[in-house]
Design a protein around this motif. Structure first.
Motif, PDB file in Angstrom:
ATOM      1  N   PRO A 158       0.805  -1.232   0.000  1.00  0.00           N
ATOM      2  CA  PRO A 158       0.000   0.000   0.000  1.00  0.00           C
ATOM      3  C   PRO A 158       0.833   1.276   0.000  1.00  0.00           C
ATOM      4  O   PRO A 158       0.390   2.298  -0.513  1.00  0.00           O
ATOM      5  CB  PRO A 158      -0.818  -0.110   1.299  1.00  0.00           C
ATOM      6  CG  PRO A 158      -0.854  -1.567   1.605  1.00  0.00           C
ATOM      7  CD  PRO A 158       0.441  -2.131   1.122  1.00  0.00           C
ATOM      8  N   SER A 159       2.046   1.214   0.545  1.00  0.00           N
ATOM      9  CA  SER A 159       2.892   2.410   0.592  1.00  0.00           C
ATOM     10  C   SER A 159       3.551   2.715  -0.747  1.00  0.00           C
ATOM     11  O   SER A 159       3.994   3.849  -0.972  1.00  0.00           O
ATOM     12  CB  SER A 159       3.980   2.245   1.661  1.00  0.00           C
ATOM     13  OG  SER A 159       3.411   2.019   2.936  1.00  0.00           O
ATOM     14  N   TRP A 160       3.634   1.722  -1.632  1.00  0.00           N
ATOM     15  CA  TRP A 160       4.346   1.895  -2.894  1.00  0.00           C
ATOM     16  C   TRP A 160       3.452   1.775  -4.126  1.00  0.00           C
ATOM     17  O   TRP A 160       3.919   1.982  -5.245  1.00  0.00           O
ATOM     18  CB  TRP A 160       5.472   0.854  -2.999  1.00  0.00           C
ATOM     19  CG  TRP A 160       6.666   1.218  -2.183  1.00  0.00           C
ATOM     20  CD1 TRP A 160       6.936   0.829  -0.902  1.00  0.00           C
ATOM     21  CD2 TRP A 160       7.752   2.053  -2.581  1.00  0.00           C
ATOM     22  NE1 TRP A 160       8.126   1.371  -0.476  1.00  0.00           N
ATOM     23  CE2 TRP A 160       8.653   2.126  -1.488  1.00  0.00           C
ATOM     24  CE3 TRP A 160       8.068   2.747  -3.748  1.00  0.00           C
ATOM     25  CZ2 TRP A 160       9.831   2.859  -1.525  1.00  0.00           C
ATOM     26  CZ3 TRP A 160       9.240   3.477  -3.800  1.00  0.00           C
ATOM     27  CH2 TRP A 160      10.108   3.533  -2.707  1.00  0.00           C
ATOM     28  N   SER A 161       2.194   1.454  -3.959  1.00  0.00           N
ATOM     29  CA  SER A 161       1.335   1.240  -5.126  1.00  0.00           C
ATOM     30  C   SER A 161       1.111   2.529  -5.911  1.00  0.00           C
ATOM     31  O   SER A 161       1.173   2.526  -7.146  1.00  0.00           O
ATOM     32  CB  SER A 161      -0.004   0.639  -4.685  1.00  0.00           C
ATOM     33  OG  SER A 161      -0.636   1.465  -3.718  1.00  0.00           O
ATOM     34  N   LYS A 162       0.863   3.634  -5.200  1.00  0.00           N
ATOM     35  CA  LYS A 162       0.652   4.901  -5.916  1.00  0.00           C
ATOM     36  C   LYS A 162       1.952   5.436  -6.527  1.00  0.00           C
ATOM     37  O   LYS A 162       1.926   5.933  -7.662  1.00  0.00           O
ATOM     38  CB  LYS A 162      -0.005   5.924  -4.991  1.00  0.00           C
ATOM     39  CG  LYS A 162      -1.468   5.608  -4.703  1.00  0.00           C
ATOM     40  CD  LYS A 162      -2.174   6.717  -3.959  1.00  0.00           C
ATOM     41  CE  LYS A 162      -1.740   6.811  -2.525  1.00  0.00           C
ATOM     42  NZ  LYS A 162      -2.170   5.634  -1.733  1.00  0.00           N
TER      43      LYS A 162
END
Length: 313
Positions: A158-162
Motif C-alpha cells: 500500500p505504501s508503494w502502489s501509488k
C-alpha cells in the motif's frame, strides 16, 4: 413602421446568431447539460436500473458521505494522484522537452524513443509494469537487490502502489514532451542572447525567459493533467487485479483498490456502485463529487494562473 422594421432586423440577427451557434448548443445540451441534470436527478432517487426510480431525498448522499467505507479512501487516493502524479508529470515532461530541444545529434531518434511509450495501450502498459515491478521475480527489484538497495513491494505494498502508478505515468510522458517541445522552440532566441550578454546564467535564463514564455502551456498541462488524474480508472484497476492474482472472465466480482484500498479511485467507485452493485443513485453522488472536485481544481488553477510559474524581476 420604423420601430417594426428595427425589431424585424433584430429578430433576424438573433435567429442568424442562433443558427450559427446551434451546433454548439445541441452538443452542449446533449452531451453536457442533459447528462449533468440527469445525474443530479438520479442522485436523489432510489434506482437500480430495473425498477422505476423512487424519490429518496438525500439518503444517497448521506450513505456515500458517511456510511460507505470506500468513499473517503478513494477521495484521498484521487487527490494524491492529482497533487503528486500531475506535478511529477509536468516537471518530468518539461525536463525531457528541455533535454531533447538541446540535443544536436540524433534528436529525432530521442524524440521517437520518448514518444513511443505514450502510444502503448493502457492495459498492455500496466501489465508490463506489473511484471517489471513484481516484488519476487521482476527485473526492477533484481537490479535493486544487486545494487544492495531496498526492494519495494510496488503494486503489492500500500505504501508503494501509488508511486508505482506514478512511474507508469512518467513512462508515458510523450504527450507532454511534444507539447513542451513546441513551446520551447517558440521562445525567441534573441531574448536568450540578450540575457547571456547581460551575464545571466542558465537558471536565470530559465526562470526569467523560458518560464514566462511557456507559462500558458504549463497551465494547459496542469489543467489537463488534473482532469486526467481525476479520471484515472484503467491503470489502477488493472494493476490491482493482476497484483492480487484476480484474472478472470466476465461476471467475476472484484472489490477494487488492492492492496488495502491504496489504488482505489473515484471513477472506480462509480463503476463499482453503478454496474456491479446496481446502486445508481449512490454512483451518481460519487460522479457529482468527482465533477465538483475537477471544477474546483480547474477554477483554482485558472484564478492563480499568474502565479503558477515564477517570473521574477
Amino acid at each position: 413602421m420604423a420601430t417594426h422594421t428595427l425589431r424585424a432586423k433584430q429578430r433576424r440577427a438573433a435567429l442568424t446568431a442562433a443558427a450559427f451557434m446551434s451546433p454548439w448548443l445541441v452538443g452542449f445540451s446533449v452531451f453536457f447539460a442533459y447528462p449533468l441534470l440527469s445525474t443530479v436527478y438520479f442522485s436523489l432517487m432510489d434506482y437500480d436500473g430495473i425498477r422505476p426510480p423512487a424519490f429518496d431525498g438525500a439518503a444517497n448522499w448521506s450513505y456515500v458521505l458517511t456510511d460507505y467505507p470506500l468513499f473517503w479512501p478513494a477521495v484521498r487516493n484521487t487527490l494524491w494522484l492529482v497533487l503528486v502524479m500531475v506535478t511529477c508529470r509536468v516537471v518530468f515532461g518539461l525536463g525531457i522537452g528541455l533535454l531533447v530541444t538541446r540535443i544536436k545529434t540524433g534528436a529525432g531518434v530521442f524524440r521517437t524513443l520518448f514518444y513511443l511509450p505514450y502510444l502503448a495501450p493502457p492495459v498492455a502498459a500496466t501489465l508490463g509494469f506489473v511484471f517489471l515491478l513484481n516484488p519476487g521475480t521482476g527485473p526492477a527489484n533484481t537490479v535493486l537487490e544487486g545494487l544492495g538497495l531496498p526492494a519495494p513491494g510496488w503494486f503489492t505494498d500500500p505504501s508503494w502502489s501509488k508511486p508505482a502508478l506514478t512511474l507508469l505515468a512518467l513512462w508515458g510522458i510523450g504527450d507532454l514532451m511534444v507539447i513542451f517541445m513546441a513551446a520551447l522552440l517558440d521562445v525567441p532566441k534573441e531574448q536568450y542572447e540578450a540575457a547571456q550578454l547581460d551575464g545571466a546564467g542558465a537558471w536565470q535564463r530559465f526562470r526569467h525567459i523560458t518560464l514566462p514564455n511557456i507559462s500558458p502551456i504549463v497551465l494547459f498541462a496542469v489543467v489537463t493533467g488534473v482532469i486526467q488524474a481525476m479520471q484515472c480508472y484503467t491503470q489502477p484497476l488493472v494493476a490491482g487485479k493482476v497484483a492480487a492474482g484476480v484474472i478472470g472472465g466476465s461476471g467475476q466480482q472484484f472489490e477494487p483498490g488492492y492492496p488495502d484500498k491504496s489504488t482505489l479511485t473515484l471513477p472506480q467507485l462509480v463503476y463499482n456502485l453503478g454496474f456491479q452493485r446496481f446502486d445508481y443513485g449512490s454512483a451518481c453522488v460519487v460522479a457529482l463529487v468527482l465533477f465538483a472536485l475537477a471544477m474546483a481544481f480547474t477554477a483554482l488553477l485558472m484564478r492563480r494562473r499568474g502565479g503558477l510559474v515564477g517570473t521574477g524581476d
